[in-house]
Enzyme design. Structure first.
Site, PDB file in Angstrom:
ATOM      1  N   TYR A  26      -4.341   8.163  -1.716  1.00  0.00           N
ATOM      2  CA  TYR A  26      -2.913   8.397  -1.495  1.00  0.00           C
ATOM      3  C   TYR A  26      -2.141   8.152  -2.810  1.00  0.00           C
ATOM      4  O   TYR A  26      -1.090   8.720  -3.026  1.00  0.00           O
ATOM      5  CB  TYR A  26      -2.352   7.413  -0.458  1.00  0.00           C
ATOM      6  CG  TYR A  26      -2.651   7.725   1.002  1.00  0.00           C
ATOM      7  CD1 TYR A  26      -3.537   8.730   1.384  1.00  0.00           C
ATOM      8  CD2 TYR A  26      -2.019   6.992   2.020  1.00  0.00           C
ATOM      9  CE1 TYR A  26      -3.787   8.986   2.731  1.00  0.00           C
ATOM     10  CE2 TYR A  26      -2.263   7.245   3.357  1.00  0.00           C
ATOM     11  CZ  TYR A  26      -3.146   8.241   3.715  1.00  0.00           C
ATOM     12  OH  TYR A  26      -3.383   8.480   5.051  1.00  0.00           O
ATOM     13  N   CYS A  38      -2.117  -0.913   3.386  1.00  0.00           N
ATOM     14  CA  CYS A  38      -2.192  -0.077   2.192  1.00  0.00           C
ATOM     15  C   CYS A  38      -0.870  -0.264   1.448  1.00  0.00           C
ATOM     16  O   CYS A  38       0.197   0.030   2.003  1.00  0.00           O
ATOM     17  CB  CYS A  38      -2.376   1.382   2.612  1.00  0.00           C
ATOM     18  SG  CYS A  38      -2.359   2.559   1.244  1.00  0.00           S
ATOM     19  N   CYS A  88      -3.711  -3.494  -4.566  1.00  0.00           N
ATOM     20  CA  CYS A  88      -4.221  -2.381  -3.758  1.00  0.00           C
ATOM     21  C   CYS A  88      -5.302  -3.001  -2.887  1.00  0.00           C
ATOM     22  O   CYS A  88      -6.110  -3.813  -3.377  1.00  0.00           O
ATOM     23  CB  CYS A  88      -4.807  -1.306  -4.676  1.00  0.00           C
ATOM     24  SG  CYS A  88      -5.838  -0.083  -3.826  1.00  0.00           S
TER      25      CYS A  88
HETATM   26  N1  DGL Z   1      -5.660   0.752  -0.368  1.00  0.00           N
HETATM   27  C1  DGL Z   1      -4.591   1.533  -0.938  1.00  0.00           C
HETATM   28  C2  DGL Z   1      -3.499   0.597  -1.469  1.00  0.00           C
HETATM   29  O1  DGL Z   1      -3.448  -0.550  -1.073  1.00  0.00           O
HETATM   30  C3  DGL Z   1      -5.179   2.550  -1.868  1.00  0.00           C
HETATM   31  C4  DGL Z   1      -4.253   3.655  -2.177  1.00  0.00           C
HETATM   32  C5  DGL Z   1      -4.840   4.999  -2.512  1.00  0.00           C
HETATM   33  O2  DGL Z   1      -5.257   5.674  -1.602  1.00  0.00           O
HETATM   34  O3  DGL Z   1      -4.758   5.396  -3.679  1.00  0.00           O
HETATM   35  O4  DGL Z   1      -2.668   0.963  -2.257  1.00  0.00           O
END
Ligand code: DGL
Length: 263
Positions: free
Chosen positions: A44, A75, A186
């Site tokens: 994302y 997330c 993240c």
């Molecule tokens: N686990 C997501 C976060 O905490 C990852 C985001 C991604 O999909 O780039 O930002």
């Protein structure tokens, strides 16, 4: 059905939110959880706010159809892009988000530098910039957009050479003698703590993430709404993924069982 008997939904763009799920299960062993990773649409963190919002709503709708009583957006990227809108639309259930743990890092500073590793999207968002503005008077904070890093967790491999190379290239230039904390902003990053520790060698640097605070917030919100399950029930965890590749469920289970607390 008594509302408290329904499961708690936990979502992420992929397998990262399992770091929050693990804490939530530890703190609330009597709850049922449904975890949904959107690996098919990951990452994302390099998409536009609108795209992330649409994907997050689509996943939320799936879990609503399964009868969740609360939603945790595990997330940082989806929280930054969509949490306000989710709360505005789903007024009938608690919606809990996660943000990079800048606050605890800044409040416990000893005067050194704090590096915040997160996706490019999280770092670009107003929400993150407001967080920085609130705490950069107390501490020296360096945001570090880490494009490509969540993919290394999604495509889990026992060969850690590319990961170590990534740390050398990305983190090497921003590490200072006075770096005291790295915020893992993240939810995928706690799973590479072991390799990060190895890269940092004998430097005395704290690695912190927001998983525990978020899990506690889920519990608080459930309690406030009278939605906590009583302790006679042994909670069950269901892990789902939008990818049809069975490998994603295997990786999810492996991460769910991984010991990451002591690293
Ligand atoms: N686990 C997501 C976060 O905490 C990852 C985001 C991604 O999909 O780039 O930002």
């Amino acid at each position: 059905m008594n509302d408290s008997l329904r499961p708690v939904g936990v979502i992420d763009s992929g397998v990262g939110g399992i770091s929050v799920l693990k804490k939530a299960v530890e703190i609330m062993p009597n709850e049922d959880f449904i975890y949904y990773g959107d690996s098919l649409n990951a990452p994302y963190g390099t998409k536009s706010t609108e795209e992330i919002r649409d994907l997050t709503f689509a996943v939320t709708e799936k879990l609503r159809a399964m009868g969740i009583k609360a939603l945790c957006v595990a997330c940082n990227t989806a929280t930054a892009a969509a949490i306000k809108d989710l709360r505005a639309v789903y007024t009938d259930m608690p919606v809990i988000g996660i943000e990079p743990a800048v606050k605890p890092a800044a409040l416990s500073t000893k005067g050194g530098t704090i590096i915040v590793m997160a996706t490019p999207m999280t770092i670009r968002q107003h929400k993150f910039n407001d967080l920085l503005k609130t705490y950069d008077k107390d501490a020296r904070i360096i945001p570090l957009p880490c494009e490509g890093l969540m993919e290394m967790v999604e495509n889990w491999s026992d060969d850690k050479t590319p990961l170590m190379e990534y740390f050398r290239e990305k983190l090497g230039p921003v590490l200072q003698d006075d770096t005291e904390t790295i915020v893992l902003g993240c939810t995928h990053y706690p799973f590479i703590k072991k390799e990060l520790r190895e890269f940092l060698g004998d430097r005395d640097i704290a690695l912190i993430d927001g998983s525990e605070g978020t899990a506690r917030q889920i519990k608080r919100r459930l309690a406030e709404e009278g939605l906590l399950r009583d302790c006679s029930h042994e909670g069950k965890v269901t892990i789902l993924n939008s990818s049809e590749d069975p490998k994603m469920i295997d990786i999810s289970r492996k991460l769910f069982d991984m010991e990451i607390d002591e690293l």
